[in-house]
Design a protein around this motif. Structure first.
Motif, PDB file in Angstrom:
ATOM      1  N   GLY A  56      12.661 158.929 -48.473  1.00  0.00           N
ATOM      2  CA  GLY A  56      11.852 157.871 -47.894  1.00  0.00           C
ATOM      3  C   GLY A  56      12.492 156.532 -48.205  1.00  0.00           C
ATOM      4  N   SER A  57      11.936 155.466 -47.666  1.00  0.00           N
ATOM      5  CA  SER A  57      12.561 154.147 -47.783  1.00  0.00           C
ATOM      6  C   SER A  57      12.659 153.689 -49.233  1.00  0.00           C
ATOM      7  N   SER A  86       8.479 169.025 -45.069  1.00  0.00           N
ATOM      8  CA  SER A  86       8.362 167.767 -45.802  1.00  0.00           C
ATOM      9  C   SER A  86       9.586 167.600 -46.696  1.00  0.00           C
ATOM     10  N   SER A 126       8.457 160.262 -49.016  1.00  0.00           N
ATOM     11  CA  SER A 126       8.745 161.518 -48.318  1.00  0.00           C
ATOM     12  C   SER A 126       8.779 161.282 -46.818  1.00  0.00           C
ATOM     13  N   THR A 127       9.386 162.231 -46.124  1.00  0.00           N
ATOM     14  CA  THR A 127       9.443 162.200 -44.667  1.00  0.00           C
ATOM     15  C   THR A 127       9.076 163.578 -44.154  1.00  0.00           C
ATOM     16  N   GLU A 128       8.162 163.611 -43.172  1.00  0.00           N
ATOM     17  CA  GLU A 128       7.728 164.878 -42.600  1.00  0.00           C
ATOM     18  C   GLU A 128       8.174 164.985 -41.145  1.00  0.00           C
ATOM     19  N   VAL A 148       7.430 162.346 -36.500  1.00  0.00           N
ATOM     20  CA  VAL A 148       8.251 161.984 -37.659  1.00  0.00           C
ATOM     21  C   VAL A 148       7.468 160.966 -38.477  1.00  0.00           C
ATOM     22  N   ASP A 149       7.060 161.365 -39.673  1.00  0.00           N
ATOM     23  CA  ASP A 149       6.315 160.472 -40.560  1.00  0.00           C
ATOM     24  C   ASP A 149       7.276 160.015 -41.653  1.00  0.00           C
ATOM     25  N   LEU A 150       7.829 158.832 -41.478  1.00  0.00           N
ATOM     26  CA  LEU A 150       8.838 158.299 -42.383  1.00  0.00           C
ATOM     27  C   LEU A 150       8.177 157.350 -43.367  1.00  0.00           C
ATOM     28  N   GLY A 201       6.959 158.506 -33.742  1.00  0.00           N
ATOM     29  CA  GLY A 201       7.164 158.039 -35.112  1.00  0.00           C
ATOM     30  C   GLY A 201       5.919 157.367 -35.648  1.00  0.00           C
ATOM     31  N   THR A 213       7.316 152.324 -41.804  1.00  0.00           N
ATOM     32  CA  THR A 213       8.770 152.253 -41.824  1.00  0.00           C
ATOM     33  C   THR A 213       9.371 152.400 -40.437  1.00  0.00           C
ATOM     34  N   SER A 251       3.974 155.635 -39.399  1.00  0.00           N
ATOM     35  CA  SER A 251       4.107 154.957 -40.697  1.00  0.00           C
ATOM     36  C   SER A 251       4.732 153.585 -40.509  1.00  0.00           C
TER      37      SER A 251
END
Length: 225
Positions: free
Chosen positions: A171-172, A167, A145-147, A139-141, A218, A222, A220
């Motif tokens: 995102g934050s 994708s 964007s988030t993938e 999970v790339d937050l 997880g 965030t 990134s």
């Protein structure tokens, strides 16, 4: 294999990162640990679809700092990738031109699918055999964007091989600017943000069979440590 010295710059919606390493047959050897600067490049991009001048100035300041580091550590190759905010900005040529003038390399604006693949590759490359149980869901937050990326089970498909990815434009930074207009946010604003996020996650789960997951990774800034 002859060793090469490479640099990678990852420019997202909220932050920009530089890492320099030497790569040879034994793997990657860090020369300059990751340098991260919060530049909030995606300021108001969700609303205006343009980079604000303040955001560009912050990006250029960070790029100038990175140029100084690179001058002290010459590299054989450099790759600069830009993600969600740059994908959405209609004036991204201005950003690309400015970065190229400072660093001598033009940003490569990658699609969400490639961002997902690279996130999965990076996250799983440091997982030791037997340390975590596959399949892995990475999970790339990020800020824009988030993938979600699911790999194999290690039996029918290698655990480091992407099986499904999606994708999402959440995102934050994007969610904060879109919904959370007060500090602290109201209950209504929070509910709106949750509904927006849930809608995107439902769509992602139709594309990524997350129920197969045995380990979530997880990545990134965030993601809580």
């Amino acid at each position: 294999m002859k060793s090469v010295t490479v640099a990678g710059i990852d420019c997202g919606t909220n932050s920009i990162r530089l890492k320099i390493a030497r790569v040879d047959d034994q793997g990657m050897h860090e020369i300059v640990p990751r340098i991260l600067r919060v530049i909030r490049l995606g300021q108001d991009v969700d609303k205006t679809h343009r980079f604000a001048q303040d955001a560009l100035d912050r990006a250029y300041t960070a790029a100038a700092e990175f140029a100084g580091v690179l001058a002290q550590h010459p590299v054989d190759a450099i790759r600069f990738v830009a993600t969600s905010a740059t994908r959405d900005a209609v004036n991204r040529d201005t950003f690309e031109d400015g970065i190229e003038q400072i660093l001598g390399v033009r940003p490569e604006v990658i699609p969400g699918t490639e961002e997902a693949d690279l996130s999965f590759l990076g996250a799983t490359s440091v997982v030791s055999r037997g340390e975590l149980e596959p399949p892995y869901l990475v999970v790339d937050l990020g800020g824009g964007s988030t993938e979600l990326v699911l790999g194999g089970d290690g039996i029918d498909a290698p655990s480091t091989q992407v099986q499904a990815a999606f994708s999402m434009d959440i995102g934050s930074v994007r969610m904060t600017e879109r919904h959370l207009r007060h500090d602290p946010p109201s209950e209504t604003e929070i509910a709106e943000a949750i509904a927006d996020i849930d809608e995107h996650i439902d769509e992602a789960f139709r594309m990524v069979p997350a129920g197969r997951t045995r380990t979530i990774i997880g990545v990134s800034g965030t993601v809580p440590r």
